[in-house]
Design a protein around this motif. Structure first.
Motif, PDB file in Angstrom:
ATOM      1  N   TYR A 104       0.838  -1.204   0.000  1.00  0.00           N
ATOM      2  CA  TYR A 104       0.000   0.000   0.000  1.00  0.00           C
ATOM      3  C   TYR A 104       0.875   1.257   0.000  1.00  0.00           C
ATOM      4  N   LEU A 105       1.931   1.223   0.806  1.00  0.00           N
ATOM      5  CA  LEU A 105       2.845   2.359   0.872  1.00  0.00           C
ATOM      6  C   LEU A 105       3.574   2.543  -0.463  1.00  0.00           C
ATOM      7  N   GLN A 106       3.913   1.423  -1.080  1.00  0.00           N
ATOM      8  CA  GLN A 106       4.602   1.478  -2.374  1.00  0.00           C
ATOM      9  C   GLN A 106       3.704   2.117  -3.431  1.00  0.00           C
ATOM     10  N   ARG A 107       2.434   1.749  -3.444  1.00  0.00           N
ATOM     11  CA  ARG A 107       1.498   2.342  -4.406  1.00  0.00           C
ATOM     12  C   ARG A 107       1.336   3.839  -4.168  1.00  0.00           C
ATOM     13  N   LEU A 108       1.287   4.212  -2.887  1.00  0.00           N
ATOM     14  CA  LEU A 108       1.167   5.633  -2.554  1.00  0.00           C
ATOM     15  C   LEU A 108       2.403   6.395  -3.014  1.00  0.00           C
ATOM     16  N   ARG A 109       3.559   5.802  -2.848  1.00  0.00           N
ATOM     17  CA  ARG A 109       4.793   6.433  -3.317  1.00  0.00           C
ATOM     18  C   ARG A 109       4.781   6.605  -4.833  1.00  0.00           C
ATOM     19  N   GLU A 110       4.292   5.579  -5.527  1.00  0.00           N
ATOM     20  CA  GLU A 110       4.253   5.635  -6.987  1.00  0.00           C
ATOM     21  C   GLU A 110       3.239   6.651  -7.497  1.00  0.00           C
ATOM     22  N   THR A 111       2.065   6.724  -6.865  1.00  0.00           N
ATOM     23  CA  THR A 111       1.028   7.636  -7.356  1.00  0.00           C
ATOM     24  C   THR A 111       1.331   9.096  -7.026  1.00  0.00           C
ATOM     25  N   ALA A 257      -4.376   4.928   4.197  1.00  0.00           N
ATOM     26  CA  ALA A 257      -4.468   4.607   5.629  1.00  0.00           C
ATOM     27  C   ALA A 257      -5.720   3.786   5.918  1.00  0.00           C
ATOM     28  N   ARG A 258      -6.822   4.115   5.255  1.00  0.00           N
ATOM     29  CA  ARG A 258      -8.065   3.352   5.453  1.00  0.00           C
ATOM     30  C   ARG A 258      -7.910   1.922   4.954  1.00  0.00           C
ATOM     31  N   ALA A 259      -7.247   1.755   3.822  1.00  0.00           N
ATOM     32  CA  ALA A 259      -7.046   0.409   3.270  1.00  0.00           C
ATOM     33  C   ALA A 259      -6.193  -0.441   4.212  1.00  0.00           C
ATOM     34  N   ILE A 260      -5.152   0.174   4.777  1.00  0.00           N
ATOM     35  CA  ILE A 260      -4.312  -0.557   5.729  1.00  0.00           C
ATOM     36  C   ILE A 260      -5.110  -0.883   6.989  1.00  0.00           C
ATOM     37  N   SER A 261      -5.934   0.074   7.449  1.00  0.00           N
ATOM     38  CA  SER A 261      -6.769  -0.160   8.634  1.00  0.00           C
ATOM     39  C   SER A 261      -7.719  -1.323   8.414  1.00  0.00           C
ATOM     40  N   THR A 262      -8.291  -1.397   7.220  1.00  0.00           N
ATOM     41  CA  THR A 262      -9.207  -2.499   6.895  1.00  0.00           C
ATOM     42  C   THR A 262      -8.482  -3.837   6.978  1.00  0.00           C
ATOM     43  N   LEU A 263      -7.273  -3.885   6.437  1.00  0.00           N
ATOM     44  CA  LEU A 263      -6.503  -5.124   6.477  1.00  0.00           C
ATOM     45  C   LEU A 263      -6.117  -5.476   7.908  1.00  0.00           C
ATOM     46  N   VAL A 264      -5.737  -4.472   8.694  1.00  0.00           N
ATOM     47  CA  VAL A 264      -5.408  -4.689  10.114  1.00  0.00           C
ATOM     48  C   VAL A 264      -6.594  -5.316  10.836  1.00  0.00           C
ATOM     49  N   THR A 265      -7.789  -4.787  10.567  1.00  0.00           N
ATOM     50  CA  THR A 265      -9.005  -5.305  11.202  1.00  0.00           C
ATOM     51  C   THR A 265      -9.288  -6.737  10.774  1.00  0.00           C
ATOM     52  N   GLU A 266      -9.143  -7.002   9.488  1.00  0.00           N
ATOM     53  CA  GLU A 266      -9.418  -8.346   8.971  1.00  0.00           C
ATOM     54  C   GLU A 266      -8.453  -9.380   9.554  1.00  0.00           C
ATOM     55  N   LEU A 267      -7.194  -8.971   9.750  1.00  0.00           N
ATOM     56  CA  LEU A 267      -6.184  -9.897  10.253  1.00  0.00           C
ATOM     57  C   LEU A 267      -6.046  -9.842  11.775  1.00  0.00           C
ATOM     58  N   ALA A 268      -6.858  -8.975  12.399  1.00  0.00           N
ATOM     59  CA  ALA A 268      -6.840  -8.819  13.863  1.00  0.00           C
ATOM     60  C   ALA A 268      -5.451  -8.493  14.377  1.00  0.00           C
TER      61      ALA A 268
END
Length: 274
Positions: A104-111, A257-268
């Motif tokens: 996710y961070l890599q995509r943000l850096r690229e965009t 940040a929201r996308a990472i938060s979603t993944l954090v929640t899914e993976l607990a």
């Protein structure tokens, strides 16, 4: 928590010869006996593996049981308790989070074409746990493990803004808010107003408060309970109109940040170590 050897003596000569506390070393030594091969141990097992007598081993186990670090599955048979599991998970998660977030961070850096960072809160500082540089050579010498004051960074303020007021005040304590540059917010009331603004719009903005010529836009990463456990930001070292920062960069930071938060929640996953 696993210990590879089959036995480990906890006699006096083996324990913190300089400044160690013997009882702490012995208690932790007992916890370290448990692994995938030994998910549960009897008092007799623990006595044999540690070199303690049975009565002493049992007293340690009862203490750890009362504190929640052991559970008794049957008479004098123990396994790691929820407290021990929670500690192990927190240690793992703080290492997993940067790697999990990296795509996710890599995509943000690229965009954005800008440097992207992730940090965790540690007391009144933020600790960098990921740093993806853009193609420019930045004068700011930061790396994974670098620490910066929480009040002067977009990363720190993105986390602070979403913590309870009493926790913010505890973190800041009675320390003087250092002026890192002439633009750093050093007035406590002004900082609190800034945190209110961050909370309402969902992102933080740092305008040359940490390093002259560098601006940052940050957003928090939340766990399943809605608590900020980290923050990400884009660090910009080139002239850029503030309107463009807010209209173009900020939404991308918030969405990442929201996308990472979603993944954090899914993976607990929970990297909050406080």
């Amino acid at each position: 928590m696993a210990r590879k050897s089959n036995s480990h003596s906890l006699d006096d000569g083996d324990i913190g010869k300089k400044d160690g506390i013997q009882s702490v070393s012995r208690a932790l030594g007992i916890l370290e006996l448990f692994d995938e091969r030994r998910p549960a141990l009897t008092t007799s097992d623990i006595a044999t593996l540690t070199g303690l007598n049975r009565a002493t081993a049992y007293r340690f186990c009862r203490t750890l049981l009362n504190l929640g670090y052991l559970e008794e599955t049957s008479s004098r048979t123990f396994r790691p308790g929820l407290k021990a599991i929670s500690l192990a998970r927190a240690a793992l998660s703080s290492r997993e989070l940067p790697e999990m977030a990296r795509p996710y961070l890599q995509r943000l850096r690229e965009t954005t074409g800008e440097t992207v960072n992730m940090a965790l809160l540690d007391g009144a500082e933020v600790v960098y746990v990921a740093r993806l540089l853009n193609d420019d050579l930045l004068a700011l010498r930061l790396f994974v493990g670098s620490r910066l004051p929480v009040h002067a960074t977009s990363l720190g303020r993105a986390i602070l803004a979403f913590l309870p007021r009493e926790e913010i005040e505890e973190i800041l304590g009675d320390r003087v808010l250092e002026a890192v540059t002439q633009y750093t917010i050093t007035d406590r009331d002004k900082l609190m107003r800034e945190l209110d603004l961050i909370r309402s719009r969902g992102y933080s903005f740092n305008d040359e408060e940490m390093v002259l010529g560098i601006r940052g836009i940050g957003a928090p990463v939340f766990n399943a309970a809605g608590r900020p456990i980290a923050a990400i930001n884009v660090s910009i070292a080139r002239p850029l109109d503030k309107a463009e920062l807010r209209a173009v960069i900020a939404p991308q930071v918030v969405e990442t940040a929201r996308a990472i938060s979603t993944l954090v929640t899914e993976l607990a996953i929970d990297s909050d170590h406080h």
